[in-house]
Design a protein around this motif. Structure first.
Motif, PDB file in Angstrom:
ATOM      1  N   LEU A 121      -7.038  58.974  41.525  1.00 37.60           N
ATOM      2  CA  LEU A 121      -7.048  57.679  40.962  1.00 37.60           C
ATOM      3  C   LEU A 121      -7.952  56.761  41.827  1.00 37.60           C
ATOM      4  N   GLY A 122      -8.724  57.305  42.524  1.00 36.79           N
ATOM      5  CA  GLY A 122      -9.764  56.676  43.559  1.00 36.79           C
ATOM      6  C   GLY A 122      -8.975  56.143  44.956  1.00 36.79           C
ATOM      7  N   PRO A 123      -9.640  55.272  45.598  1.00 39.53           N
ATOM      8  CA  PRO A 123     -10.526  54.118  44.926  1.00 39.53           C
ATOM      9  C   PRO A 123     -11.936  54.654  45.034  1.00 39.53           C
ATOM     10  N   GLN A 124     -12.678  54.516  43.973  1.00 41.21           N
ATOM     11  CA  GLN A 124     -14.013  54.792  43.732  1.00 41.21           C
ATOM     12  C   GLN A 124     -14.734  53.777  43.230  1.00 41.21           C
ATOM     13  N   PRO A 125     -15.273  53.034  44.146  1.00 41.81           N
ATOM     14  CA  PRO A 125     -15.091  52.584  45.510  1.00 41.81           C
ATOM     15  C   PRO A 125     -14.052  51.497  45.564  1.00 41.81           C
ATOM     16  N   ILE A 126     -13.808  50.907  46.830  1.00 47.19           N
ATOM     17  CA  ILE A 126     -13.106  49.893  47.165  1.00 47.19           C
ATOM     18  C   ILE A 126     -14.124  48.417  47.201  1.00 47.19           C
ATOM     19  N   LYS A 127     -13.762  47.710  46.376  1.00 49.30           N
ATOM     20  CA  LYS A 127     -14.585  46.566  46.146  1.00 49.30           C
ATOM     21  C   LYS A 127     -14.191  45.432  46.931  1.00 49.30           C
ATOM     22  N   PHE A 128     -14.940  44.516  47.531  1.00 49.69           N
ATOM     23  CA  PHE A 128     -14.495  43.368  48.326  1.00 49.69           C
ATOM     24  C   PHE A 128     -14.648  42.400  47.391  1.00 49.69           C
ATOM     25  N   PRO A 129     -13.445  41.307  47.356  1.00 51.01           N
ATOM     26  CA  PRO A 129     -13.575  40.400  46.180  1.00 51.01           C
ATOM     27  C   PRO A 129     -14.827  39.489  46.063  1.00 51.01           C
ATOM     28  N   VAL A 130     -15.510  39.134  47.217  1.00 52.44           N
ATOM     29  CA  VAL A 130     -16.491  38.262  47.011  1.00 52.44           C
ATOM     30  C   VAL A 130     -17.552  39.337  47.617  1.00 52.44           C
ATOM     31  N   PRO A 131     -18.419  39.967  46.654  1.00 54.45           N
ATOM     32  CA  PRO A 131     -19.247  40.848  47.095  1.00 54.45           C
ATOM     33  C   PRO A 131     -20.608  40.620  47.748  1.00 54.45           C
ATOM     34  N   ASP A 132     -20.626  39.924  48.917  1.00 57.14           N
ATOM     35  CA  ASP A 132     -21.740  39.394  49.689  1.00 57.14           C
ATOM     36  C   ASP A 132     -21.920  39.906  50.764  1.00 57.14           C
ATOM     37  N   ARG A 133     -21.056  40.995  51.331  1.00 57.41           N
ATOM     38  CA  ARG A 133     -21.371  41.578  52.738  1.00 57.41           C
ATOM     39  C   ARG A 133     -22.845  42.601  52.657  1.00 57.41           C
ATOM     40  N   THR A 134     -23.026  43.007  51.466  1.00 54.39           N
ATOM     41  CA  THR A 134     -24.003  44.078  51.499  1.00 54.39           C
ATOM     42  C   THR A 134     -24.610  43.783  50.179  1.00 54.39           C
ATOM     43  N   LEU A 135     -26.048  44.546  50.098  1.00 54.52           N
ATOM     44  CA  LEU A 135     -26.696  44.327  48.925  1.00 54.52           C
ATOM     45  C   LEU A 135     -26.612  45.513  48.170  1.00 54.52           C
ATOM     46  N   PRO A 136     -27.067  45.661  46.777  1.00 57.40           N
ATOM     47  CA  PRO A 136     -27.368  44.738  45.944  1.00 57.40           C
ATOM     48  C   PRO A 136     -25.972  43.976  45.632  1.00 57.40           C
ATOM     49  N   GLY A 137     -26.377  42.908  45.087  1.00 62.54           N
ATOM     50  CA  GLY A 137     -25.061  41.874  44.820  1.00 62.54           C
ATOM     51  C   GLY A 137     -23.815  42.763  43.771  1.00 62.54           C
ATOM     52  N   GLN A 138     -24.306  43.355  42.913  1.00 61.19           N
ATOM     53  CA  GLN A 138     -23.391  44.057  41.945  1.00 61.19           C
ATOM     54  C   GLN A 138     -22.390  45.233  42.530  1.00 61.19           C
ATOM     55  N   PHE A 139     -23.013  45.805  43.800  1.00 60.66           N
ATOM     56  CA  PHE A 139     -22.355  46.547  44.536  1.00 60.66           C
ATOM     57  C   PHE A 139     -22.079  46.144  45.973  1.00 60.66           C
ATOM     58  N   GLY A 140     -22.022  44.810  46.273  1.00 63.71           N
ATOM     59  CA  GLY A 140     -22.295  44.259  47.559  1.00 63.71           C
ATOM     60  C   GLY A 140     -20.838  44.103  48.417  1.00 63.71           C
ATOM     61  N   GLY A 141     -19.866  44.744  48.035  1.00 61.71           N
ATOM     62  CA  GLY A 141     -18.666  44.778  48.546  1.00 61.71           C
ATOM     63  C   GLY A 141     -18.102  46.318  48.586  1.00 61.71           C
ATOM     64  N   ASP A 142     -18.843  47.193  48.215  1.00 60.20           N
ATOM     65  CA  ASP A 142     -18.365  48.599  48.130  1.00 60.20           C
ATOM     66  C   ASP A 142     -17.946  48.930  49.584  1.00 60.20           C
ATOM     67  N   SER A 143     -16.917  49.870  49.686  1.00 62.55           N
ATOM     68  CA  SER A 143     -16.340  50.650  50.811  1.00 62.55           C
ATOM     69  C   SER A 143     -15.820  51.627  50.409  1.00 62.55           C
ATOM     70  N   THR A 144     -15.326  52.506  51.455  1.00 62.56           N
ATOM     71  CA  THR A 144     -14.387  53.859  51.070  1.00 62.56           C
ATOM     72  C   THR A 144     -13.769  53.855  52.418  1.00 62.56           C
ATOM     73  N   GLY A 145     -13.175  55.283  52.764  1.00 60.89           N
ATOM     74  CA  GLY A 145     -12.450  55.744  53.910  1.00 60.89           C
ATOM     75  C   GLY A 145     -13.605  55.899  55.094  1.00 60.89           C
ATOM     76  N   ALA A 146     -12.936  56.275  56.187  1.00 59.06           N
ATOM     77  CA  ALA A 146     -13.894  56.385  57.351  1.00 59.06           C
ATOM     78  C   ALA A 146     -14.495  57.686  57.247  1.00 59.06           C
ATOM     79  N   VAL A 147     -15.867  57.563  57.982  1.00 60.13           N
ATOM     80  CA  VAL A 147     -16.770  58.601  57.987  1.00 60.13           C
ATOM     81  C   VAL A 147     -17.112  58.932  59.281  1.00 60.13           C
ATOM     82  N   GLU A 148     -17.043  60.071  60.037  1.00 60.76           N
ATOM     83  CA  GLU A 148     -17.296  60.164  61.559  1.00 60.76           C
ATOM     84  C   GLU A 148     -18.851  60.525  61.741  1.00 60.76           C
ATOM     85  N   ARG A 149     -19.188  61.571  60.681  1.00 65.68           N
ATOM     86  CA  ARG A 149     -20.760  61.813  61.156  1.00 65.68           C
ATOM     87  C   ARG A 149     -21.487  61.791  59.799  1.00 65.68           C
ATOM     88  N   VAL A 150     -22.898  61.398  59.964  1.00 64.06           N
ATOM     89  CA  VAL A 150     -23.982  61.450  58.769  1.00 64.06           C
ATOM     90  C   VAL A 150     -25.248  62.220  59.185  1.00 64.06           C
TER      91      VAL A 150
END
Length: 910
Positions: free
Chosen positions: A33-62
């Protein structure tokens, strides 16, 4: 009470292995069911604007994919390994969310502590399991997974030194070169080790006490390969419990011999001191991390008492070291720069050092609590006391209590040791000086526990001396450093921020950072509790942050609820709020939007039995708890999952006060902080139940506006089942003290005949309040059909559940009763330890269990919710989001293994 079915006789793991007896699997498929992704209600934390509130669960290493300039791998906290072929798609025109894939769902543990790629073969990837979540549950520690085909498939190693019934080592660091794998283990305030394997067919060996390594050591927090010298590695080792052996160690021969190169740090409070611990004094290293450049330049950060405490670097393999300033922001009276002291003094016989600031410093609120700054830096203070103590360094900032009034001073501060929190230097001779300067500042990590998980450092491979440091919840939680600039200035010349106002468009990633790296184009990647983020142009203030969450699903979901009006789902997530699906279930994973932010906890949903007067659509109430004790809310949504704000309110929710009979608010008379047990009585939908931590269960008859304590109810209830068709007052609950019930209005009574000390969850038959099923932390399931007077175990062949590593499904966190007149009633349990997953039993065949489906990921299974109207079951996992299965009453059990009486039972009489 006598039930037919499967035997529950005790069977050890040897017997189980000899029988080779697994449960069958229902022919069911779990759609994500997801979330794929989790969206912030006001998408202005990151860019671009249409995906600006995207997040998911914790990542330890990249890690970057050496075989693909736009590819990357991540090791998630509870969701396994993920891979993308193009993380830069978010920067394209038009922008596209990165696409991620995972192949680790059926590995026995998805809780990963580190990840490494072989520099000789980019298809050879190794990862190790370790519990690094910020809260909640984990899979097993101490497992090694190896892929030789770029993550397409994996081989599991269960080595007795790393994983056995006696010990499961938390893997914090791992490296691979050819067939040599080095592993670092340990946890804060625990023991650690370094292990090596030199052949895929071989076993691991402990290197403790060999080749220059200490025989006993604290946690080994990090392990890195030196890319400038094959076979060279650094290990970051904390001392044993009496302060011996801690430091930075280097090997030039793949781990055969080691030297403690931190001995060359000339700072009297340098690396060996920073990494020293004392069990007797309760003084521990919280975390420590390494970062190395292609040239071999090494940076070290050590965190203590919830904050970064020491940073050093070496350009010559540890032959010499230089320390750096700690990053921070000046606060209060010293916001514009250092302020002259009136005096720095210590009374005879006291270790407390008092700084008279000469002005209101601005770090004590009206209640006398510290706020704003947490550090104070002294400079140009003369030698102090008869021993000529040097006070010119960073200190933790302490309150000074005026002896005449007992109030916290607004003009004086005390100095606390940066590593231990102890008063002053430990000396007690009288001393006073009247010159020097002070500056108060807030550090790169705030919050006493955050740094255990959130600490990261990375070197820019193209810019010698440039380093990035990140932590948790501070004004500059990601900072840019330059070790080529002079240290010791106030404010520091070495550090500046790369978030918020230090970006082109006031952007920032999730505030809890676990890992950093710089790619070949100079972009900064950050692994956080909200997924992976990318910062363009991090060397200046001209870049911005972009979310790389894409379609990765690693949400750590603690609770889940089905909205029976919209057929949507909502859940309480670790560190990612309380999101809800944007539409009804069906069609695969979908986007979810946050209802609440921060740490989500309890959730519940119920038909409001009303319609929106404007749209005419049916309404539901969604209840949420999050973070602290004041955060209970009621939200109204319509059947299209659109929020309907309360009439006349500017807010999209109602804050719930739960006014008690005495007129006080519930939060003022009981502990309801971080509360997950929030339950609706679906047979009386205005009733809401809250499992508080000090007095018991509180029942609201009016959707949370008021509440009254249920006398005799359990404290800290972990599960509540409320109402049946014929009796809305009926209730079962488990919590501190055991299993409790009531069958009429009023208080609850303890079911004294329940035979186990560790009940965890309860479900009541919807048509008969006398029938209840109780699960335990030890993996047992018990049933009563006579209101708790007697109990039978129906654990049965659940002990044969296996994931190839574990026998038995343990810590049964939730249980659901599925009623069906045509197909027969079913019981479903959620297992979060042992063989994780969802298991089902037909009530007519007690003790005969089956795993539900074969594609549910092996992340901890935390919660269940069942909708009888649609015959859909939803399960929450801590690390892989939410999953559903349809037609639950039609699922049939395949042929099962041998299972015979007798049964375990217990009754009130003995």
């Amino acid at each position: 009470m006598a039930l037919g079915g499967c035997s529950t006789k005790q069977t050890d793991e040897t017997d189980l292995g000899a029988k080779e007896q697994n449960l069958g699997t229902t022919p069911a498929t779990w759609p994500s069911l997801g979330p794929q992704p989790i969206k912030f209600p006001v998408p202005d934390r990151t860019l671009p604007g249409q995906f600006g509130g995207d997040s998911t669960g914790a990542v330890e290493r990249v890690l970057l994919d050496p075989a693909n300039p736009t590819g990357a791998y991540v090791a998630s906290v509870n969701g396994g390994v993920w891979k993308t072929a193009d993380y830069t798609s978010i920067l394209a025109v038009p922008a596209a969310r990165p696409s991620w894939v995972t192949t680790t769902d059926q590995l026995p543990s998805l809780s990963l502590g580190d990840l490494a790629i072989d520099p000789l073969d980019s298809q050879r990837i190794v990862t190790g399991t370790g519990c690094v979540t910020s809260g909640g549950l984990c899979g097993e520690d101490g497992l090694i997974y190896l892929s030789t085909n770029g993550g397409t498939s994996w081989t599991t190693t269960v080595d007795p030194l790393l994983h056995s019934s006696a010990a499961k080592r938390k893997i914090q660091g791992i490296t691979v070169r050819g067939q040599t794998i080095l592993v670092a283990t340990g946890a804060a305030a625990g023991t650690g080790g370094i292990y090596r394997r030199t052949s895929d067919a071989g076993s691991f060996e402990s290197r403790a006490g060999l080749g220059g390594l200490p025989a006993t050591m604290g946690a080994v927090f990090d392990l890195v390969a030196d890319p400038s010298e094959p076979g060279a590695y650094y290990a970051l080792i904390t001392s044993d419990f009496v302060g011996a052996g801690g430091g930075v160690y280097r090997t030039a021969d793949s781990g055969t011999t080691w030297a403690r190169v931190s001995d060359n740090d000339a700072n009297p409070r340098g690396l060996n001191v920073a990494l020293s611990q004392s069990q007797a004094l309760g003084q521990w290293v919280d975390n420590a991390r390494l970062a190395i450049a292609p040239t071999g330049e090494l940076f070290v950060v050590v965190a203590r008492r919830g904050r970064a405490a020491y940073i050093a670097h070496t350009n010559d393999g540890g032959a010499s070291w230089a320390s750096m300033d700690l990053p921070g922001r000046l606060e209060g009276a010293s916001a514009a720069g250092p302020v002259s002291v009136v005096s720095v003094s210590r009374a005879a016989g006291s270790s407390q050092i008092v700084v008279d600031c000469g002005t209101a410093h601005g770090y004590v609120d009206a209640n006398g609590n510290l706020f704003g700054a947490d550090h104070v830096r002294l400079r140009n203070v003369p030698a102090f006391g008869p021993a000529s103590e040097d006070l010119n360094r960073d200190w933790l900032l302490g309150r000074y209590i005026e002896p005449t009034t007992g109030a916290a001073s607004t003009t004086k501060l005390t100095l606390l040791d940066l590593y231990t929190g102890a008063e002053g230097t430990g000396a007690t001779a009288a001393a006073t000086v009247t010159s020097g300067e002070w500056a108060g500042w807030s550090g790169s990590n705030l919050g006493a526990q955050a740094v255990f998980s959130h600490l990261a450092i990375a070197v820019d491979p193209a810019s010698p001396g440039r380093v990035y440091l990140a932590g948790d919840a501070s004004p500059i939680f990601v900072a840019r450093g330059d070790s080529t600039l002079p240290a010791g200035q106030v404010p520091s010349a070495q550090w500046s921020g790369v978030v918020g106002l230090n970006t082109a468009n006031d952007t920032a990633p999730h505030a809890d950072v676990r890992d950093l790296l710089v790619d070949a184009s100079g972009r900064l990647l950050a692994a956080t509790d909200g997924g992976v983020y990318l910062r363009t142009n991090p060397s200046s203030n001209n870049g911005d942050w972009y979310s790389l969450a894409g379609d990765m699903i690693t949400a750590e979901m603690l609770t889940v609820a089905i909205d029976r009006v919209s057929n949507g789902v909502l859940g309480g997530l670790q560190d990612n709020g309380t999101p809800a699906s944007d539409g009804p279930m069906g069609g695969g994973p979908q986007e979810w939007t946050q209802i609440e932010t921060a740490d989500g906890r309890g959730v519940a949903a119920v038909d409001a039995q009303a319609t929106d007067p404007v749209s005419g659509l049916a309404l539901s109430y969604r209840y949420t708890t999050w973070q602290g004790e004041n955060d209970f809310r009621r939200h109204v949504f319509d059947s299209s999952s659109t929020v309907v704000p309360p009439a006349g309110s500017s807010l999209p929710y109602v804050n719930l006060d739960f006014v008690t009979p005495g007129g006080q608010l519930l939060r003022d008379v009981d502990d309801i902080s971080w509360m997950e047990t929030l339950v609706i009585n679906h047979f009386a939908p205005d009733r809401l139940l809250v499992g508080a931590k000090q007095q018991g269960i509180w029942e609201s008859m009016d959707r949370g506006d008021t509440a009254a304590l249920i006398v005799g109810s359990p404290i800290a209830a972990t599960s509540i089942a409320a109402g049946v068709a014929s009796n809305v007052e009926a209730m079962w609950a488990v919590g501190s003290g055991g299993v409790f019930h009531r069958f009429a209005a009023g208080g609850m009574t303890r079911a004294t005949a329940f035979p186990r000390p560790d009940p965890l969850a309860v479900a009541m038959a919807p048509s008969d309040a006398q029938v209840a099923y109780v699960t335990t932390a030890g993996g047992e399931v018990w049933v009563t059909t006579d209101g708790g007077a007697s109990w039978d175990s129906v654990t049965g062949d659940l002990v044969f559940a296996s994931d190839g590593l574990h026998w038995g499904a343990r810590r049964l966190r939730d249980v659901a009763y599925v009623e069906s007149a045509s197909g027969g009633d079913r019981i479903v349990v959620a297992a979060s330890e042992g063989a994780n997953g969802a298991y089902m039993m037909a009530v007519a065949h007690p003790g005969a269990w089956v795993r539900v489906g074969n594609n549910l990921p092996r992340a901890p299974t935390t919660a269940l919710d069942y909708n009888p109207a649609t015959d859909v079951l939803v399960v929450a996992t801590q690390g892989r989001g939410a999953w559903s299965v349809s037609g639950v009453t039609e699922l049939n059990r395949p042929p099962r293994a041998e299972c015979t009486p007798p049964r375990l039972s217990a009754s009130r009489g003995g």
